[in-house]
Each structure stands twice: as C-alpha cells, then as structure tokens.
Write a protein that holds these residues in place. Structure first.
Motif, PDB file in Angstrom:
ATOM      1  N   ASP A 143     -29.993   3.027  16.641  1.00 18.80           N
ATOM      2  CA  ASP A 143     -28.753   2.574  17.681  1.00 18.80           C
ATOM      3  C   ASP A 143     -27.229   2.795  17.672  1.00 18.80           C
ATOM      4  OD1 ASP A 143     -28.098   2.145  21.112  1.00 18.80           O
ATOM      5  OD2 ASP A 143     -27.349  -0.148  20.060  1.00 18.80           O
ATOM      6  N   GLN A 155     -25.688   6.043  18.734  1.00 21.08           N
ATOM      7  CA  GLN A 155     -24.333   5.954  19.764  1.00 21.08           C
ATOM      8  C   GLN A 155     -22.647   6.533  18.709  1.00 21.08           C
ATOM      9  OE1 GLN A 155     -24.066   4.875  22.932  1.00 21.08           O
ATOM     10  NE2 GLN A 155     -26.128   4.278  22.692  1.00 21.08           N
ATOM     11  N   PHE A 156     -22.608   6.042  17.371  1.00 27.31           N
ATOM     12  CA  PHE A 156     -21.314   7.228  16.999  1.00 27.31           C
ATOM     13  C   PHE A 156     -21.374   8.837  17.053  1.00 27.31           C
ATOM     14  CE2 PHE A 156     -20.321   9.140  13.409  1.00 27.31           C
ATOM     15  CZ  PHE A 156     -18.896   8.748  13.367  1.00 27.31           C
ATOM     16  N   TRP A 203     -27.655  14.207  22.923  1.00 31.56           N
ATOM     17  CA  TRP A 203     -28.098  12.956  23.340  1.00 31.56           C
ATOM     18  C   TRP A 203     -28.398  11.771  25.014  1.00 31.56           C
ATOM     19  CZ3 TRP A 203     -27.835  11.502  18.873  1.00 31.56           C
ATOM     20  CH2 TRP A 203     -27.204  12.353  18.365  1.00 31.56           C
ATOM     21  N   ARG A 220     -23.197  10.206  19.622  1.00 33.16           N
ATOM     22  CA  ARG A 220     -23.225   9.877  20.481  1.00 33.16           C
ATOM     23  C   ARG A 220     -21.475  10.335  21.335  1.00 33.16           C
ATOM     24  NH1 ARG A 220     -23.552   7.504  25.684  1.00 33.16           N
ATOM     25  NH2 ARG A 220     -22.343   6.122  24.744  1.00 33.16           N
ATOM     26  N   ALA A 221     -21.106   9.233  20.609  1.00 36.30           N
ATOM     27  CA  ALA A 221     -19.347   9.876  20.822  1.00 36.30           C
ATOM     28  C   ALA A 221     -18.638  10.968  20.192  1.00 36.30           C
ATOM     29  CB  ALA A 221     -18.692   8.043  20.845  1.00 36.30           C
ATOM     30  N   ILE A 222     -19.179  11.433  19.389  1.00 39.26           N
ATOM     31  CA  ILE A 222     -17.996  12.798  19.159  1.00 39.26           C
ATOM     32  C   ILE A 222     -18.054  13.675  20.282  1.00 39.26           C
ATOM     33  CG2 ILE A 222     -17.860  14.204  16.646  1.00 39.26           C
ATOM     34  CD1 ILE A 222     -19.859  12.201  15.222  1.00 39.26           C
ATOM     35  N   PRO A 223     -17.551  13.925  20.490  1.00 42.51           N
ATOM     36  CA  PRO A 223     -16.937  15.723  21.365  1.00 42.51           C
ATOM     37  C   PRO A 223     -17.086  16.742  20.677  1.00 42.51           C
ATOM     38  CG  PRO A 223     -14.912  14.586  21.291  1.00 42.51           C
ATOM     39  CD  PRO A 223     -15.396  13.659  20.112  1.00 42.51           C
ATOM     40  N   SER A 246     -25.250  19.628  21.743  1.00 39.88           N
ATOM     41  CA  SER A 246     -24.494  19.038  22.913  1.00 39.88           C
ATOM     42  C   SER A 246     -25.368  18.478  23.460  1.00 39.88           C
ATOM     43  CB  SER A 246     -23.448  20.342  23.239  1.00 39.88           C
ATOM     44  OG  SER A 246     -22.966  20.988  22.313  1.00 39.88           O
TER      45      SER A 246
END
Length: 260
Positions: free
Chosen positions: A96, A100-101, A135, A103-106, A132
């Motif tokens: 998890d 989450q890490f 996620w 997913r947070a990267i643009p 892109s």
C-alpha cells in the motif's frame, strides 16, 4: 432539466462572446470566431467522411487511437493487479505504501524516464498514458475487492466454487461499482495525458501537435479551436461512458433505489 442546462450554456456563451468582443484582445478571440475556425479545420469535409476534414483524420483520429490504446492497456492492468491485491490482505498491506508513493508522482515528472527507456514515438506515448491512468483503476479495484461481503465468499466456498469462479462470480461483480468509478477517472485523465504526450518533441500528428503548431505560428484562433475541441471530446466521451455504466450497473442502481 435538460432545457435549463442548454439555456445556461447559451447564456454563458453569449456572455463570453460579449466579453471577448468588448475586450478586443487578440489572445482571446470570441467564440463565434473559434466556432468558424473549428468548422474550417475539423468539420468541413465531405459527407462520406462524416464531414471530417483531412486535418481531422490525420490528427484527431490518431489522438483518439493513442488514448484508446493507453486506456485499454492501463485499465486491463489496473483491474488485474487490483483484483490480485484486493484478494490478499497481507500483500495489500505490504504494498500500500509503495502504491501510494507511485500514485503521488505527477506523470509529467517521469517523462524523461519514459523517453530514455522507450525513446520518442508511439511506444513511449502508450507507456506514458498507461502509467498515468493505471492508478485510479488499480486502487479502486483493490478497494472494491476488499469490500466484498465475507458472507458472500463463505457462501461460494460452501457451494464448492473454485477460486477462479469465486473471483468472476462474486468478487468481480461486487467490485464493479468501484471499478467503474476508477475507469471514469482514468477516462478523463487519459485525454489529458494523451495531449501532453503529443506536445513532446518527436510527435508528427495529433491534437496536441496541432496546438503546438498553432501556438508557434501565433495562430490563436486555431489554438483555441483545438482547446474547445478537447472540451467537446471530453464531454462526449464522459456521456458515452455514463451510458455504458448505467447499462452495466443497472442492478446496482436498482438496489440503491430500493435502499433509499
């Protein structure tokens, strides 16, 4: 309700027309000018080609093709991985934080990485779109699989269903509402990242490429014509998706109406 929506749209366009004509700025042409340029660029072709111009066939259709390819690939990977994660609480808890890490990267921040790995061209664009949009589908699918009623799974075991049968007959139908929520987010995001990928060097067609050409030649009406076209495409694709969702999840909406 529908009439009031269209009335509001007409009022907003009228205000937009008045404001841009009053301002007289070359950077913000009135919507009538944009509509005229859109017709000339995209929709003044022959009837046997659905009124699409050669410019539309050479740019709009490739953009939709890239978007569809990336969306299908990313959605398939997201659903498969999401089901696998959702069915194993231990694996989900371990991964998890990593998910989450990532997913947070643009996605635009990783463009250089994709260019190094795949080079310029279609492979890079499809991989970029898939990364892109995977996620929201993956995380929503995993959440849907984890929220299946334990009683339903116990019933499946009591009827001696195999693991694959429990996944396709119990887990997947129960997770479908959240899967569709993730797919809807992925649909809107896929259009955005497709246009962004087409803004990169090495692209020779697409709506994003045409935006770059219009901007570099200071053809602002053509640039706005591309922007408005993207808005229209996004609206139409969302309405089509909602139509499919209502049909596929008719049983779910019926149950919610009974509960209320």
């Amino acid at each position: 309700m529908v009439a009031s929506r269209w009335l509001l749209l007409v009022v907003l366009v009228a205000v937009w027309e008045w404001a841009t004509r009053a301002a007289g700025s070359a950077f913000f042409p009135p919507p009538s000018t944009i509509a005229t340029r859109m017709h000339a660029m995209w929709f003044s072709g022959p009837p046997d080609r659905l009124f699409l111009t050669e410019l539309a066939v050479e740019n709009v259709l490739p953009s939709l093709g890239r978007m569809a390819g990336g969306l299908v690939g990313g959605a398939a990977a997201g659903v498969a991985l999401g089901l696998a994660l959702g069915l194993s609480a231990r694996v989900y808890d371990y991964l998890d934080g990593v998910l989450q890490f990532l997913r947070a990267i643009p996605p635009p921040a990783l463009v250089t990485v994709f260019l190094v790995v795949f080079g310029f061209g279609l492979k890079m664009q499809l991989a970029f779109i898939m990364f892109s949009i995977v996620w929201p589908v993956l995380l929503n699918t995993a959440d849907g699989a984890r929220s299946v009623e334990p009683l339903h799974l116990d019933t499946g075991q009591a009827f001696r269903l195999s693991r694959a049968e429990r996944v396709f007959r119990i887990v997947l139908p129960s997770a479908l509402p959240k899967i569709f929520a993730g797919l809807r987010l992925a649909l809107s995001l896929s259009l955005i990242v497709t246009v962004f990928a087409e803004l990169l060097p090495g692209t020779t067609n697409g709506i994003g490429f045409q935006l770059t050409v219009a901007y570099s030649s200071f053809n602002l009406p053509a640039m706005w014509a591309g922007i408005v076209l993207l808005g229209i495409l996004g609206y139409l694709l969302n309405e089509l998706f909602l139509l499919v969702e209502r049909r596929v999840l008719a049983w779910h909406h019926h149950e919610r109406r009974l509960e209320t």
